[in-house]
Scaffold this active site. Structure first.
Site, PDB file in Angstrom:
ATOM      1  N   GLU A  95      -0.680  -8.318   5.714  1.00  0.00           N
ATOM      2  CA  GLU A  95      -0.684  -8.407   6.990  1.00  0.00           C
ATOM      3  C   GLU A  95      -1.474  -8.313   7.826  1.00  0.00           C
ATOM      4  O   GLU A  95      -1.562  -8.363   8.815  1.00  0.00           O
ATOM      5  CB  GLU A  95       0.519  -7.436   7.766  1.00  0.00           C
ATOM      6  N   HIS A 104      -3.824  -4.860   2.304  1.00  0.00           N
ATOM      7  CA  HIS A 104      -2.664  -5.597   3.092  1.00  0.00           C
ATOM      8  C   HIS A 104      -2.335  -7.422   3.699  1.00  0.00           C
ATOM      9  O   HIS A 104      -3.292  -7.214   4.176  1.00  0.00           O
ATOM     10  CB  HIS A 104      -3.282  -4.070   3.994  1.00  0.00           C
ATOM     11  N   CYS A 117       0.942  -1.424   0.117  1.00  0.00           N
ATOM     12  CA  CYS A 117       0.234   0.011  -0.205  1.00  0.00           C
ATOM     13  C   CYS A 117       0.910   1.118  -0.115  1.00  0.00           C
ATOM     14  O   CYS A 117       1.484   1.772  -1.201  1.00  0.00           O
ATOM     15  CB  CYS A 117      -0.815   0.150   1.137  1.00  0.00           C
TER      16      CYS A 117
HETATM   17  N1  GLN Z   1      -3.400   6.613   1.183  1.00  0.00           N
HETATM   18  C1  GLN Z   1      -2.237   6.155   1.756  1.00  0.00           C
HETATM   19  C2  GLN Z   1      -1.107   7.047   0.759  1.00  0.00           C
HETATM   20  O1  GLN Z   1      -0.999   6.916  -0.259  1.00  0.00           O
HETATM   21  C3  GLN Z   1      -1.812   4.712   1.636  1.00  0.00           C
HETATM   22  C4  GLN Z   1      -3.374   4.174   2.198  1.00  0.00           C
HETATM   23  C5  GLN Z   1      -2.247   2.859   2.702  1.00  0.00           C
HETATM   24  O2  GLN Z   1      -1.052   2.265   3.581  1.00  0.00           O
HETATM   25  N2  GLN Z   1      -3.736   2.154   3.612  1.00  0.00           N
HETATM   26  O3  GLN Z   1      -0.081   6.554   1.707  1.00  0.00           O
END
Ligand code: GLN
Length: 192
Positions: A171, A169, A78
């Protein structure tokens, strides 16, 4: 073998638990000294623009970039994927990235109503329950990038050499199979 977990901000504790469940040691990485003690690095979800600032203020950005260029295995999820991407769309103007995998990612691209959702991800190592939280969307993939997982026909798990990146995610679902893939297929012990 020691797996580092970038611990400046975000969901780093859950990553460390996944790695530890495989019987592998982890180190929370907050300083260049911590980085020097690890063989590979996980970059968690969180807020990539905040992590970008903290990477610079902690003096970690340059040494991490060098280690990745030397072949250190790295796995970003992410926000971690955003930090590894060669191009960030809708990023903050001062946001930095490691340009370690040739993809363009758009932050928060799945829209407001569906900021968070769960869906099934298909990969060659099985299906995963994908948790997407304000997830980035991969809008472009370079030639050297392998797509390992898809959501419908969209890439959500990609690899280029020593760099693995997921927009979801793994994890957070108590499923350590992707961490196991990372440890078994990508983690090398450094030659001293
Ligand atoms: N939207 C977040 C960002 O731009 C990422 C979101 C997340 O890691 N769950 O960093």
């Amino acid at each position: 073998m020691t797996v580092g977990v970038l611990a400046l901000q975000g969901a780093f504790a859950a990553h460390a638990e996944c790695i530890q469940s495989l019987g592998v040691a982890t180190v929370e990485v907050r300083t260049p000294e911590h980085l020097a003690a690890v063989d590979s690095l996980l970059m968690p979800g969180g807020e990539s623009s905040t992590m970008s600032q903290l990477l610079l203020s902690s003096q970690l950005f340059a040494p991490i970039a060098s280690r990745i260029a030397e072949g250190m295995p790295v796995f970003g999820t992410c926000a971690g994927m955003i930090l590894l991407a060669s191009e960030i769309l809708d990023g903050r103007s001062d946001q930095v990235s490691f340009s370690a995998i040739d993809i363009s990612v758009r932050r928060n691209a799945f829209g407001r109503q569906v900021d968070s959702f769960e869906s099934s991800i298909h990969t060659p190592i099985g299906d995963f329950h994908g948790v997407f939280i304000r997830a980035p969307r991969i809008e472009r993939i370079g030639n050297g990038v392998e797509v390992l997982g898809t959501l419908g026909d969209e890439p959500v798990l990609v690899r280029q050499g020593n760099v693995l990146a997921a927009s979801f995610h793994p994890e957070l679902t108590g499923d350590a199979r992707l961490h196991e893939y990372f440890v078994q297929n990508m983690t090398q012990t450094r030659k001293v």
